[in-house]
Write an enzyme that holds these catalytic residues in place. Structure first.
Site, PDB file in Angstrom:
ATOM      1  N   MET A  30      52.112  40.492  39.813  1.00 47.76           N
ATOM      2  CA  MET A  30      51.429  41.184  40.918  1.00 47.76           C
ATOM      3  C   MET A  30      51.181  40.207  42.062  1.00 47.76           C
ATOM      4  SD  MET A  30      49.090  44.079  39.160  1.00 47.76           S
ATOM      5  CE  MET A  30      47.704  43.061  38.739  1.00 47.76           C
ATOM      6  N   GLY A  31      51.889  39.079  42.032  1.00 48.33           N
ATOM      7  CA  GLY A  31      51.778  38.115  43.127  1.00 48.33           C
ATOM      8  C   GLY A  31      50.540  37.249  43.019  1.00 48.33           C
ATOM      9  N   HIS A  37      52.305  31.733  36.363  1.00 47.90           N
ATOM     10  CA  HIS A  37      53.481  32.540  36.753  1.00 47.90           C
ATOM     11  C   HIS A  37      54.713  31.641  36.895  1.00 47.90           C
ATOM     12  CE1 HIS A  37      50.190  35.046  38.706  1.00 47.90           C
ATOM     13  NE2 HIS A  37      50.786  35.915  37.927  1.00 47.90           N
ATOM     14  N   ASP A 151      47.615  37.505  28.739  1.00 51.23           N
ATOM     15  CA  ASP A 151      47.488  38.960  28.577  1.00 51.23           C
ATOM     16  C   ASP A 151      48.132  39.332  27.240  1.00 51.23           C
ATOM     17  OD1 ASP A 151      46.267  39.626  31.175  1.00 51.23           O
ATOM     18  OD2 ASP A 151      48.115  38.784  31.954  1.00 51.23           O
ATOM     19  N   SER A 187      44.945  34.978  38.623  1.00 52.25           N
ATOM     20  CA  SER A 187      44.769  35.261  40.050  1.00 52.25           C
ATOM     21  C   SER A 187      43.318  35.610  40.337  1.00 52.25           C
ATOM     22  CB  SER A 187      45.665  36.423  40.472  1.00 52.25           C
ATOM     23  OG  SER A 187      47.004  36.076  40.223  1.00 52.25           O
ATOM     24  N   ARG A 188      42.633  36.184  39.348  1.00 53.57           N
ATOM     25  CA  ARG A 188      41.240  36.602  39.561  1.00 53.57           C
ATOM     26  C   ARG A 188      40.275  35.405  39.612  1.00 53.57           C
ATOM     27  NH1 ARG A 188      43.016  41.456  36.526  1.00 53.57           N
ATOM     28  NH2 ARG A 188      42.861  43.164  38.024  1.00 53.57           N
TER      29      ARG A 188
HETATM   30  O1  PAF Z   1      50.526  41.094  34.171  1.00 52.91           O
HETATM   31  C1  PAF Z   1      50.694  41.572  35.299  1.00 52.91           C
HETATM   32  O2  PAF Z   1      50.668  40.877  36.319  1.00 52.91           O
HETATM   33  C2  PAF Z   1      50.910  43.075  35.429  1.00 52.91           C
HETATM   34  O3  PAF Z   1      50.182  43.779  34.495  1.00 52.91           O
HETATM   35  C3  PAF Z   1      52.409  43.462  35.373  1.00 52.91           C
HETATM   36  C4  PAF Z   1      53.011  43.133  34.020  1.00 52.91           C
HETATM   37  C5  PAF Z   1      53.175  42.743  36.465  1.00 52.91           C
HETATM   38  C6  PAF Z   1      52.555  44.965  35.591  1.00 52.91           C
HETATM   39  O4  PAF Z   1      52.052  45.356  36.821  1.00 52.91           O
END
Ligand code: PAF
Length: 281
Positions: A30-31, A37, A151, A187-188
């Site tokens: 989600m950027g 990432h 996650d 990101s949060r």
């Molecule tokens: O983990 C994330 O950033 C989001 O849940 C994903 C997998 C990109 C789906 O929107």
């Protein structure tokens, strides 16, 4: 590196790779990218010829009152970071491009493992993730897709989805990236005030303490209570502290490997973390 914002554009960009039977790796995000990432991209580069990273803040995985509107959108900064780690194509569609104007009539719901942990406090969240990931998989058609183990429940949901629906994609889980003080990168974390940021490592500290205590033979129920107390004392509001088997099933034998899960709020920011603990000798 190319940036595509439409499904057609992405397909065109991937055409030659597909024709040459190159391996396509996919990192959905989600950027607002951080080293966690970028580690996913680095792993993808090791296994795949072409790496696609999607940047899409998916509205349907956010509940009412959650941070969809305020979620940081930092495409330019993300593009620089992705260029540095060798990403080949960024796919950054609009909400319209992904969902169109007509109502969506199909839902995807992975049962069982979505019912508790984050699924309980974020109803509908994993349905939203399952829908967008399925759509992205259909658009990108990767051979491999990479997800972070922070996650953990999401990763389990995706594995189940891919297995149940016979998607020809290998899912790779990548270890949690942490700051030097142990805080899991997210990101949060950017929402935290300076003071909250100093408090936040208590989450990882409590997990590490729990690991030590479990190895020393302290009962699991006591260990879970201690984590809750440590978090509350530091000013966090605990959503859940739970132990599960690595496949997320409840624990019924105590000498098995287990995973400890935490979700807690620090101010308005909801943070999650987990630690896999090996109790088998
Ligand atoms: O983990 C994330 O950033 C989001 O849940 C994903 C997998 C990109 C789906 O929107």
């Amino acid at each position: 590196m190319k940036t595509e914002t439409t499904i057609q554009g992405l397909s065109a960009s991937l055409q030659s790779a597909r024709a040459a039977r190159k391996t396509i790796g996919f990192v959905p995000t989600m950027g607002n990218l951080h080293q966690g990432h970028l580690n996913l991209v680095r792993e993808a580069k090791k296994l795949c010829d072409v790496v696609v990273v999607s940047i899409f803040v998916n509205p349907i995985q956010f509940g009412e009152g959650e941070d969809f509107e305020s979620y940081p959108r930092t495409l330019e900064q993300d593009s620089h970071l992705l260029a540095d780690v060798g990403c080949d194509i960024i796919f950054a569609p609009t909400v319209d491009q992904m969902y169109g104007k007509q109502p969506r009539l199909t839902n995807i719901s992975v049962g069982g493992i979505t019912q508790d942990l984050c699924g309980q406090s974020r109803p509908g969240h994993f349905d939203g993730v399952a829908v967008v990931v399925t759509k992205l998989f259909n658009i990108v058609q990767p051979h491999f897709a990479f997800f972070g183990q922070k996650d953990y429940q999401q990763l389990a949901v995706i594995r189940q989805l891919v297995k149940d629906l016979n998607m020809p994609i290998e899912i790779i889980g990548v270890p949690i990236a942490r700051d030097t003080d142990g805080l899991a990168l997210s990101s949060r974390n950017g929402y935290l005030t300076q003071e909250q940021r100093q408090t936040a490592p208590v989450i990882f500290q409590s997990l590490k303490q729990a690991e030590k205590d479990l190895h020393a033979g302290v009962a699991l129920s006591e260990v879970l209570q201690n984590i809750k107390a440590q978090l509350s004392d530091a000013g966090l509001v605990v959503d859940y502290v739970e132990a599960r088997q690595p496949d997320l099933q409840p624990i019924n034998v105590f000498d098995h490997d287990l995973v400890l899960f935490i979700a807690a709020k620090l101010g308005n920011t909801r943070l999650i973390d987990n630690l896999q603990i090996q109790l088998k000798t």
